[in-house]
Design an enzyme around this catalytic site. Structure first.
Site, PDB file in Angstrom:
ATOM      1  N   HIS A  79      27.814  57.493  19.838  1.00  0.00           N
ATOM      2  CA  HIS A  79      27.530  55.125  19.864  1.00  0.00           C
ATOM      3  C   HIS A  79      26.470  55.187  20.715  1.00  0.00           C
ATOM      4  O   HIS A  79      26.246  54.246  21.241  1.00  0.00           O
ATOM      5  CB  HIS A  79      28.541  54.416  19.472  1.00  0.00           C
ATOM      6  CG  HIS A  79      29.960  54.335  21.162  1.00  0.00           C
ATOM      7  ND1 HIS A  79      30.329  55.561  21.835  1.00  0.00           N
ATOM      8  CD2 HIS A  79      29.552  54.224  21.952  1.00  0.00           C
ATOM      9  CE1 HIS A  79      30.782  55.220  22.429  1.00  0.00           C
ATOM     10  NE2 HIS A  79      29.973  54.370  23.070  1.00  0.00           N
ATOM     11  N   ASP A 125      31.710  60.708  16.907  1.00  0.00           N
ATOM     12  CA  ASP A 125      30.684  60.271  18.053  1.00  0.00           C
ATOM     13  C   ASP A 125      30.493  61.020  18.722  1.00  0.00           C
ATOM     14  O   ASP A 125      31.232  60.729  19.822  1.00  0.00           O
ATOM     15  CB  ASP A 125      31.884  59.134  18.750  1.00  0.00           C
ATOM     16  CG  ASP A 125      31.331  58.254  19.495  1.00  0.00           C
ATOM     17  OD1 ASP A 125      30.539  58.216  18.974  1.00  0.00           O
ATOM     18  OD2 ASP A 125      32.290  57.352  19.872  1.00  0.00           O
ATOM     19  N   GLN A 214      33.671  50.550  29.819  1.00  0.00           N
ATOM     20  CA  GLN A 214      32.137  50.059  29.082  1.00  0.00           C
ATOM     21  C   GLN A 214      30.987  50.340  29.906  1.00  0.00           C
ATOM     22  O   GLN A 214      31.160  50.672  31.089  1.00  0.00           O
ATOM     23  CB  GLN A 214      31.919  48.855  28.464  1.00  0.00           C
ATOM     24  CG  GLN A 214      32.414  47.891  27.512  1.00  0.00           C
ATOM     25  CD  GLN A 214      33.211  48.308  26.947  1.00  0.00           C
ATOM     26  OE1 GLN A 214      34.086  48.259  27.568  1.00  0.00           O
ATOM     27  NE2 GLN A 214      33.431  48.606  25.743  1.00  0.00           N
ATOM     28  N   GLY A 215      30.498  51.494  29.631  1.00  0.00           N
ATOM     29  CA  GLY A 215      29.729  52.148  30.920  1.00  0.00           C
ATOM     30  C   GLY A 215      29.986  53.404  30.971  1.00  0.00           C
ATOM     31  O   GLY A 215      29.144  54.799  31.384  1.00  0.00           O
ATOM     32  N   ASP A 216      31.333  54.434  30.202  1.00  0.00           N
ATOM     33  CA  ASP A 216      31.380  55.668  30.937  1.00  0.00           C
ATOM     34  C   ASP A 216      31.359  56.382  29.395  1.00  0.00           C
ATOM     35  O   ASP A 216      31.303  57.032  29.206  1.00  0.00           O
ATOM     36  CB  ASP A 216      32.739  55.652  30.913  1.00  0.00           C
ATOM     37  CG  ASP A 216      33.025  54.308  32.506  1.00  0.00           C
ATOM     38  OD1 ASP A 216      32.536  55.241  33.507  1.00  0.00           O
ATOM     39  OD2 ASP A 216      34.269  54.445  32.699  1.00  0.00           O
ATOM     40  N   SER A 217      31.142  55.852  28.640  1.00  0.00           N
ATOM     41  CA  SER A 217      31.447  55.912  27.223  1.00  0.00           C
ATOM     42  C   SER A 217      29.848  57.384  27.380  1.00  0.00           C
ATOM     43  O   SER A 217      29.066  57.047  27.662  1.00  0.00           O
ATOM     44  CB  SER A 217      30.406  55.602  26.082  1.00  0.00           C
ATOM     45  OG  SER A 217      30.902  54.319  25.448  1.00  0.00           O
TER      46      SER A 217
HETATM   47  N1  ARG Z   1      32.764  52.246  24.590  1.00  0.00           N
HETATM   48  C1  ARG Z   1      32.401  51.796  25.843  1.00  0.00           C
HETATM   49  C2  ARG Z   1      31.578  52.616  25.528  1.00  0.00           C
HETATM   50  O1  ARG Z   1      30.177  52.236  25.502  1.00  0.00           O
HETATM   51  C3  ARG Z   1      34.092  52.657  26.682  1.00  0.00           C
HETATM   52  C4  ARG Z   1      35.313  52.632  26.406  1.00  0.00           C
HETATM   53  C5  ARG Z   1      36.195  53.456  27.040  1.00  0.00           C
HETATM   54  N2  ARG Z   1      37.162  51.892  26.502  1.00  0.00           N
HETATM   55  C6  ARG Z   1      37.626  52.792  26.640  1.00  0.00           C
HETATM   56  N3  ARG Z   1      39.089  51.881  27.318  1.00  0.00           N
HETATM   57  N4  ARG Z   1      39.169  53.607  27.381  1.00  0.00           N
HETATM   58  O2  ARG Z   1      30.676  52.679  27.539  1.00  0.00           O
END
Ligand code: ARG
Length: 270
Positions: A79, A125, A214-217
């Site tokens: 993603h 993913d 967000q941003g750790d993905s």
């Molecule tokens: N999808 C998120 C990203 O793009 C990371 C989400 C992780 N969320 C969590 N609650 N662990 O960075």
């Protein structure tokens, strides 16, 4: 539903982060706020990693994390990237915990993206980004090829938000989170069946407080193997908000995809 809402939030976060480029914006450069919130303000519930502690960590310019899989390849989340094909738009930053440090910082451009075949926003993913110049001065992170390590306590790290809705971080943050079984993670109070048991792995505390965000993905979730070496068991994928009670982080289960990742890597030149 939780998944759908989250993916929308991710897309928005990625666009915002993309405009920031590889280097953290002034807002992201602000020191972590030690304020009196319920949740401590790092990775969400973490602390700063020391320089060299996780030398395989990669920051990607679209606002994601990754792990150095080989000298030429970065493993991240599907993603975080576009479709498979030539792609010179991504800058990878490696070798530093401080994204603004000029000493030791390596910045390399991508030349190709391989997104998991069949990726449609639901599972699968994972993706590989090929670097234009090999990075031979940093160690890679080995991926788990069996489910033997898909349990226990995991380390998470990234430059993403240190609180839900918060800014991206200048300094790499880290935390540890316990494994959560598929059954528990899919229970009514948690994700009520939306976790894909075969290809996703959950981690976090029932009471919340510590999580990726967000941003750790795309970044790795890892632990020590039997030889005390780091081994990657997960890829940051999604969650409902960040660090909320009963909402563990959901990670791509690397062991499930290990052979697909290895074949893809070989097809990209290793
Ligand atoms: N999808 C998120 C990203 O793009 C990371 C989400 C992780 N969320 C969590 N609650 N662990 O960075």
């Amino acid at each position: 539903m939780a998944r759908w809402r989250n993916l929308l939030a991710v897309a928005a976060a990625a666009v915002t982060a993309a405009t920031m480029g590889a280097i953290a914006s002034p807002a992201a450069a602000a020191p972590p706020d030690p304020g009196g919130g319920v949740v401590s303000p790092q990775v969400v519930g973490g602390t700063r990693a020391t320089q060299g502690e996780f030398p395989f960590m990669v920051r990607l310019s679209m606002g994601c994390g990754g792990a150095l899989y080989s000298s030429r390849l970065v493993l991240t989340a599907a993603h975080c990237v576009g479709a498979t094909g030539a792609n010179t738009s991504i800058t990878a930053t490696l070798g530093v915990v401080d994204l603004q440090s000029s000493s030791g910082r390596i910045q390399v451009r991508s030349n190709y993206v391989y997104r998991a075949p069949g990726y449609n926003g639901n599972g699968k993913d994972w993706a590989l980004i090929r670097l234009d110049t090999p990075v031979t001065t940093l160690p890679t992170l080995r991926i788990a090829t069996t489910s033997a390590y898909d349990t226990g306590t995991f380390t998470i790290a990234g430059w993403g938000s240190a609180s839900e809705g918060g800014s991206q971080q200048r300094y790499l943050l880290k935390a540890t989170v316990p494994f959560v079984s598929d059954t528990t993670c899919n229970s009514r109070t948690m994700y009520n069946g939306s976790v894909i048991a075969s290809d996703e792995i959950c981690a976090g505390y029932t009471q919340g407080g510590v999580d990726t965000c967000q941003g750790d993905s795309g970044g790795p979730m890892f632990r020590r193997d039997n030889a005390n070496a780091w081994i990657q068991v997960g890829i940051v994928s999604w969650g409902a908000g960040c660090a909320r009670p009963n909402k563990p982080g959901v990670y791509s289960q690397v062991s499930y995809f290990a052979s697909n990742i290895a074949s893809a890597a070989a097809s990209l030149g290793g």
